[in-house]
Design an enzyme around this catalytic site. Structure first.
Site, PDB file in Angstrom:
ATOM      1  N   LEU A   1     -74.260  14.991 -88.614  1.00 32.84           N
ATOM      2  CA  LEU A   1     -74.994  16.085 -89.224  1.00 32.84           C
ATOM      3  C   LEU A   1     -76.384  16.168 -88.612  1.00 32.84           C
ATOM      4  CD1 LEU A   1     -74.169  15.347 -92.996  1.00 32.84           C
ATOM      5  CD2 LEU A   1     -73.125  17.146 -91.586  1.00 32.84           C
ATOM      6  N   ASP A   2     -76.968  17.370 -88.632  1.00 32.38           N
ATOM      7  CA  ASP A   2     -78.369  17.506 -88.262  1.00 32.38           C
ATOM      8  C   ASP A   2     -79.203  16.575 -89.134  1.00 32.38           C
ATOM      9  OD1 ASP A   2     -77.672  19.499 -86.515  1.00 32.38           O
ATOM     10  OD2 ASP A   2     -78.318  21.149 -87.797  1.00 32.38           O
ATOM     11  N   ARG A   3     -80.335  16.165 -88.633  1.00 24.78           N
ATOM     12  CA  ARG A   3     -81.135  15.196 -89.376  1.00 24.78           C
ATOM     13  C   ARG A   3     -81.549  15.727 -90.747  1.00 24.78           C
ATOM     14  NH1 ARG A   3     -87.281  14.460 -87.012  1.00 24.78           N
ATOM     15  NH2 ARG A   3     -87.957  16.613 -87.165  1.00 24.78           N
TER      16      ARG A   3
END
Length: 265
Positions: free
Chosen positions: A70-72
């Site tokens: 996932l994106d941060r």
């Protein structure tokens, strides 16, 4: 975990906090409810600067394999394989689209009814900011097909809590399609009110302009469920994290409990 808002660098992971993120583990995988702001991939800032490196330290495993990522800023379910054979099984399921993904998102504005966005995506070559990161909708040669379904669950006080089902897995797909609908993800620095907020945050961290234009300090997107359709691979559900629950309480007057997951299924 609270982000270091004075800096754009992701916060380091607290070794004492990490075990509370793990909600499933067997001989093949460990499944984590990743908080927002945690980076998945290893970085140069040491073993406690990314999810996979921290898990290696915690589990005393020399090698782990990210099955999903996932994106941060995005929170939610992340699956990490403990050995190569398990990684291959899960990755093949992903490649063959043998997994159902469900997200929960807070959207700007009140989405009146269910909507499916079927609009191809490509790199935004016209963008003057964040050119290497920004994705745009486009009906042109080379654009990738992308479909996302949005289901409003609660609309209140100018926001929508929505269940989001991506039928494809393109980069930034949900965020771009939400903006295309006219209901950007709350707190999105790249596809929200002004894309220059993304570069400003990268250079200066959280500023007064961010606080003025964004009602929450990260994109309010949560990977709530991963349902692998092949036998034995699992059906994993992660509840909304505390920051999104608090936003719903304060901004939408919704009283949701920390275990609230009904809308993820």
């Amino acid at each position: 975990m609270e982000p270091e808002l004075e800096s754009s660098a992701p916060p380091l992971i607290d070794p004492a906090e990490l075990p509370s993120w793990i909600f499933y583990q067997d001989q093949d995988v460990v499944v984590v409810n990743k908080p927002g702001w945690v980076v998945c991939h290893p970085s140069k800032r040491g073993p406690w600067s990314s999810l996979v490196s921290a898990l290696r330290e915690h589990l005393k495993e020399p090698t782990l394999h990210l099955v999903t990522r996932l994106d941060r800023e995005t929170s939610g379910v992340v699956v990490v394989a403990l050995h190569a054979m398990a990684a291959r099984r899960y990755q093949m399921a992903m490649q063959n689209r043998r997994v159902e993904k469900t997200y929960l998102a807070l959207l700007v504005g009140e989405l009146a009814k269910e909507a499916t966005v079927d609009v191809p995506l490509t790199r935004d070559s016209k963008s003057e900011v964040a050119v290497k990161r920004r994705i745009a909708t486009a009906d042109e040669t080379g654009a990738e097909t992308a479909q996302t379904h949005f289901i409003p669950l609660v609309c209140q006080n100018g926001y929508t809590l929505a269940r989001v089902i991506p039928f494809t897995g393109r980069t930034h797909q949900i965020r771009v399609h939400a903006a295309h609908l006219g209901h950007a993800i709350v707190g999105d620095k790249l596809y929200g009110p002004d894309p220059s907020l993304y570069l400003e945050f990268a250079k200066q961290g959280w500023t007064a302009r961010h606080a003025e234009l964004l009602p929450i300090n990260r994109q309010a997107l949560h990977a709530a469920r991963l349902h692998f359709l092949d036998d034995g691979l699992g059906d994993f559900t992660a509840p909304l994290p505390s920051d999104l629950l608090e936003f719903a309480r304060q901004k939408m007057a919704l009283d949701l409990t920390a275990g609230w997951t009904t809308s993820a299924k």
